[in-house]
Design a protein around this motif. Structure first.
Motif, PDB file in Angstrom:
ATOM      1  N   LYS A 150       7.891   8.067  11.909  1.00  0.00           N
ATOM      2  CA  LYS A 150       6.956   7.447  10.969  1.00  0.00           C
ATOM      3  C   LYS A 150       5.535   7.488  11.534  1.00  0.00           C
ATOM      4  CE  LYS A 150      10.092   4.221   8.710  1.00  0.00           C
ATOM      5  NZ  LYS A 150      10.305   2.802   8.351  1.00  0.00           N
ATOM      6  N   CYS A 202      -7.556   1.919   6.409  1.00  0.00           N
ATOM      7  CA  CYS A 202      -6.359   1.583   5.616  1.00  0.00           C
ATOM      8  C   CYS A 202      -5.581   0.440   6.260  1.00  0.00           C
ATOM      9  CB  CYS A 202      -5.481   2.801   5.412  1.00  0.00           C
ATOM     10  SG  CYS A 202      -6.168   3.972   4.223  1.00  0.00           S
ATOM     11  N   TYR A 250      -4.751  -3.038   4.553  1.00  0.00           N
ATOM     12  CA  TYR A 250      -3.381  -3.542   4.575  1.00  0.00           C
ATOM     13  C   TYR A 250      -3.364  -5.030   4.934  1.00  0.00           C
ATOM     14  CZ  TYR A 250       1.480  -4.146   5.998  1.00  0.00           C
ATOM     15  OH  TYR A 250       2.770  -4.597   6.128  1.00  0.00           O
ATOM     16  N   MET A 287       0.856  -1.172   0.000  1.00  0.00           N
ATOM     17  CA  MET A 287       0.000   0.000   0.000  1.00  0.00           C
ATOM     18  C   MET A 287       0.904   1.238   0.000  1.00  0.00           C
ATOM     19  SD  MET A 287      -2.859   1.139   2.817  1.00  0.00           S
ATOM     20  CE  MET A 287      -3.993  -0.117   2.296  1.00  0.00           C
ATOM     21  N   GLU A 288       0.691   2.083  -0.961  1.00  0.00           N
ATOM     22  CA  GLU A 288       1.488   3.299  -1.062  1.00  0.00           C
ATOM     23  C   GLU A 288       0.660   4.497  -0.601  1.00  0.00           C
ATOM     24  OE1 GLU A 288       3.783   5.735  -4.532  1.00  0.00           O
ATOM     25  OE2 GLU A 288       3.810   3.541  -4.611  1.00  0.00           O
ATOM     26  N   ILE A 289       1.261   5.314   0.237  1.00  0.00           N
ATOM     27  CA  ILE A 289       0.595   6.520   0.736  1.00  0.00           C
ATOM     28  C   ILE A 289       1.460   7.714   0.346  1.00  0.00           C
ATOM     29  CG2 ILE A 289      -0.228   7.765   2.763  1.00  0.00           C
ATOM     30  CD1 ILE A 289      -0.628   5.033   4.106  1.00  0.00           C
ATOM     31  N   ASP A 290       0.861   8.665  -0.314  1.00  0.00           N
ATOM     32  CA  ASP A 290       1.584   9.846  -0.782  1.00  0.00           C
ATOM     33  C   ASP A 290       1.409  10.986   0.226  1.00  0.00           C
ATOM     34  OD1 ASP A 290       2.825  11.877  -2.128  1.00  0.00           O
ATOM     35  OD2 ASP A 290       1.443  11.891  -3.825  1.00  0.00           O
ATOM     36  N   GLU A 332       6.870  -0.265   7.602  1.00  0.00           N
ATOM     37  CA  GLU A 332       6.943  -0.084   6.153  1.00  0.00           C
ATOM     38  C   GLU A 332       7.912   1.062   5.876  1.00  0.00           C
ATOM     39  OE1 GLU A 332       5.738  -1.902   3.761  1.00  0.00           O
ATOM     40  OE2 GLU A 332       4.568  -3.268   5.013  1.00  0.00           O
ATOM     41  N   THR A 333       8.194   1.330   4.625  1.00  0.00           N
ATOM     42  CA  THR A 333       9.195   2.334   4.264  1.00  0.00           C
ATOM     43  C   THR A 333       8.887   3.711   4.837  1.00  0.00           C
ATOM     44  OG1 THR A 333       9.642   1.135   2.227  1.00  0.00           O
ATOM     45  CG2 THR A 333      10.419   3.399   2.338  1.00  0.00           C
ATOM     46  N   ASP A 334       7.668   4.215   4.632  1.00  0.00           N
ATOM     47  CA  ASP A 334       7.331   5.588   5.017  1.00  0.00           C
ATOM     48  C   ASP A 334       6.398   5.689   6.217  1.00  0.00           C
ATOM     49  OD1 ASP A 334       8.830   6.666   2.904  1.00  0.00           O
ATOM     50  OD2 ASP A 334       7.166   6.344   1.518  1.00  0.00           O
ATOM     51  N   TYR A 335       5.950   4.572   6.728  1.00  0.00           N
ATOM     52  CA  TYR A 335       4.984   4.594   7.819  1.00  0.00           C
ATOM     53  C   TYR A 335       5.014   3.264   8.559  1.00  0.00           C
ATOM     54  CZ  TYR A 335       2.208   2.116   4.310  1.00  0.00           C
ATOM     55  OH  TYR A 335       1.777   1.218   3.356  1.00  0.00           O
TER      56      TYR A 335
END
Length: 134
Positions: free
Chosen positions: A15, A22, A26, A1-4, A91-94
């Motif tokens: 993070k 969401c 996920y 899941m990508e979050i911008d 995850e990478t960003d969160y």
């Protein structure tokens, strides 16, 4: 899941923690709604409140900053970032709230039919994992 997060024009110091619909998506439990619910670190929350002072929501002391489809909370039912991030998936960003903490949050709101259904979905997922039906 990508979050911008770019539209917020803010770089998080810690993070953010994905909760709500969401997080349900996920874990493959159901589709998320239109907003993205996150619990964020107090330092990030204070900075974002200054950036978006006209987009603040107060739900019984839970303070959310609601902008660009995000709901960025300081806490949920007095349970803060530090408590809720325990055992989160990195995850990478969160971070993604753990299934156990997600179960806890859904139980707190189970008198609302939507959250009661979510509670049942989380319980089934935990049992499926326990009995390797995942």
């Amino acid at each position: 899941m990508e979050i911008d997060f770019l539209m917020l024009q803010y770089t998080f110091l810690h993070k953010p923690l994905l909760v709500g619909g969401c997080a349900m998506e996920y874990y493959g439990l159901r589709k998320a709604g239109d907003d993205i619910d996150l619990v964020i670190h107090p330092d990030d929350h204070a900075a974002l409140m200054k950036m978006y002072p006209d987009h603040i929501k107060d739900l019984y002391g839970d303070i959310g900053i609601c902008e660009y489809g995000f709901e960025l909370w300081n806490q949920i039912c007095t349970f803060d970032y530090h408590y809720l991030k325990e055992n989160a998936v990195d995850e990478t960003d969160y971070l993604v709230i753990s299934l156990e903490k997600l179960l806890f949050l859904k139980a707190l709101a189970m008198e609302i039919p939507k959250y009661h259904r979510d509670l049942e979905l989380v319980i089934q997922k935990i049992l499926d994992i326990a009995y390797r039906k995942d």
